[in-house]
Structures are given as C-alpha cells and as structure tokens.
Design a protein around this motif. Structure first.
Motif, PDB file in Angstrom:
ATOM      1  N   MET A   1      10.193  49.786  22.551  1.00 26.53           N
ATOM      2  CA  MET A   1       8.843  50.880  22.819  1.00 26.53           C
ATOM      3  C   MET A   1       8.310  51.496  21.881  1.00 26.53           C
ATOM      4  O   MET A   1       9.133  52.061  20.968  1.00 26.53           O
ATOM      5  N   THR A   7       0.437  54.253  20.014  1.00 30.69           N
ATOM      6  CA  THR A   7      -0.219  53.430  20.834  1.00 30.69           C
ATOM      7  C   THR A   7      -1.915  53.500  20.687  1.00 30.69           C
ATOM      8  O   THR A   7      -2.256  54.530  20.237  1.00 30.69           O
ATOM      9  N   ARG A  67       3.238  41.821  28.683  1.00 28.54           N
ATOM     10  CA  ARG A  67       4.061  42.919  28.030  1.00 28.54           C
ATOM     11  C   ARG A  67       4.437  44.163  28.754  1.00 28.54           C
ATOM     12  O   ARG A  67       5.579  44.470  28.794  1.00 28.54           O
ATOM     13  N   GLU A  68       3.783  44.451  29.545  1.00 28.99           N
ATOM     14  CA  GLU A  68       4.166  45.719  30.439  1.00 28.99           C
ATOM     15  C   GLU A  68       5.032  45.419  31.318  1.00 28.99           C
ATOM     16  O   GLU A  68       6.148  46.167  31.680  1.00 28.99           O
ATOM     17  N   GLN A  70       7.517  43.060  30.890  1.00 24.07           N
ATOM     18  CA  GLN A  70       8.446  42.885  30.285  1.00 24.07           C
ATOM     19  C   GLN A  70       9.086  44.374  29.758  1.00 24.07           C
ATOM     20  O   GLN A  70      10.355  44.452  29.945  1.00 24.07           O
ATOM     21  N   GLU A  71       8.239  45.235  29.369  1.00 21.97           N
ATOM     22  CA  GLU A  71       8.721  46.553  28.985  1.00 21.97           C
ATOM     23  C   GLU A  71       9.359  47.326  30.197  1.00 21.97           C
ATOM     24  O   GLU A  71      10.219  48.004  30.078  1.00 21.97           O
ATOM     25  N   GLU A  72       8.667  46.974  31.152  1.00 16.59           N
ATOM     26  CA  GLU A  72       8.982  47.970  32.512  1.00 16.59           C
ATOM     27  C   GLU A  72      10.174  47.574  33.467  1.00 16.59           C
ATOM     28  O   GLU A  72      10.632  48.123  34.370  1.00 16.59           O
ATOM     29  N   THR A 121      14.253  51.714  32.344  1.00 14.38           N
ATOM     30  CA  THR A 121      13.888  51.457  30.775  1.00 14.38           C
ATOM     31  C   THR A 121      13.442  52.727  30.218  1.00 14.38           C
ATOM     32  O   THR A 121      13.752  53.780  30.812  1.00 14.38           O
ATOM     33  N   ASP A 122      12.892  52.708  28.951  1.00 14.17           N
ATOM     34  CA  ASP A 122      12.246  53.845  28.439  1.00 14.17           C
ATOM     35  C   ASP A 122      11.172  54.268  29.394  1.00 14.17           C
ATOM     36  O   ASP A 122      10.990  55.648  29.291  1.00 14.17           O
ATOM     37  N   GLU A 123      10.656  53.586  30.341  1.00 16.49           N
ATOM     38  CA  GLU A 123       9.435  54.122  31.130  1.00 16.49           C
ATOM     39  C   GLU A 123       9.591  54.151  32.479  1.00 16.49           C
ATOM     40  O   GLU A 123       8.946  54.793  33.273  1.00 16.49           O
TER      41      GLU A 123
END
Length: 159
Positions: A1, A7, A67-68, A70-72, A121-123
């Motif tokens: 991230m 960003t 992307r979101e 995948q990240e979350e 996750t990080d978020e």
C-alpha cells in the motif's frame, strides 16, 4: 500500500486548504453464491463498510475498483458490473480526515472473483460475508447502495 501522502487524494488535500472537494471513487458490492454481501471493518474508524476508494492518476474507474478490492480483501475481481452512480448531495459525507467529500461514486456489483479472503490488511481490521438481513451498522449510505445492488435489474441507477 502506498503512503497516503503520496496518493492523488493525499497530494490534492495538501494543496486545497479546507475546501470541500469532489473526487471520483469506486465501490464494490461483492455477493457470494448465498447472496451474502462482503463487508470490511475499516481500520480508520472501526466501522463496517464496502470495499471502496478514490481513483488514482492514470487509473480507470474499473482499475480503481479492482485495486481497492485487492487492497482491502485480497480478492481478485474477475468481472464487475457497474450498476449505479451516486452524486446527489445527500450522499456527501465527512471522510476519515475530517473533510467534506461530495460523492461521485460508481458502484460495481461483483459476483465473480478468485483468491482467498484476507481479513486484515493495512486498511482493514476484518472482512466477512453477512446475510443482507443481518448487516451491522454501516458507514455512510452503504445500506442504500447494497439494496440498490440487490434490486438491480439491468437498468442503470442514477442518484
């Protein structure tokens, strides 16, 4: 991230002062075969919501939702159907940074994905599927977004 300051939104807010802003964003209503909806528990406010986020420079809105998600959640979106665009002032909210955000959000219905669900996750603090009749208290206006997804009949929704 990526560090938030690097960003597009982080850079934009640094130069805007205290002005309200409009920022294109995408969100995902992910349904499993049991018609349960995937929610994430956000790390910034500990509340439940949908995988979502703002677009980055050079990114399409489809790339953004992929992307979101995948990240979350750790999941890979295989197909996404845009079903609603939310721009009415009643959908505005105060974001995690204390700034008024006028919504310009495209919502995607996702029923086809691969991978294993990542709960932290990080978020996010947690992620899990909920029966739509047993949803926790959600951030923003996500109850309506989910109901719109569940009733989507192919007619694009503009609000």
């Amino acid at each position: 991230m990526t560090d938030f300051d690097q960003t597009y939104l982080g850079k934009l807010l640094k130069h805007m002062g205290n002005e309200d802003f409009i920022l294109p964003a995408a969100r995902a209503v992910i349904l499993n075969q049991q018609q349960e909806v995937l929610l994430i528990q956000r790390s910034d406010n500990q509340r439940w919501g949908l995988p979502a986020g703002s677009i980055e420079i050079g990114e399409s809105i489809l790339d953004c939702v992929i992307r979101e998600v995948q990240e979350e959640t750790g999941l890979t979106v295989l197909s996404a159907t845009p079903y609603a665009l939310y721009t009415e002032s009643r959908f505005s909210f105060i974001n995690a940074f204390g700034r008024k955000h006028h919504t310009f959000s495209l919502s995607f219905l996702i029923t086809d994905w691969s991978g294993e669900l990542v709960k932290q996750t990080d978020e996010t603090l947690d992620a899990k599927f909920f029966k739509t009749t047993e949803l926790p208290e959600l951030v923003f206006h996500y109850d309506e977004v989910i109901q719109d997804a569940l009733s989507f009949d192919g007619q694009f929704i503009l609000k």
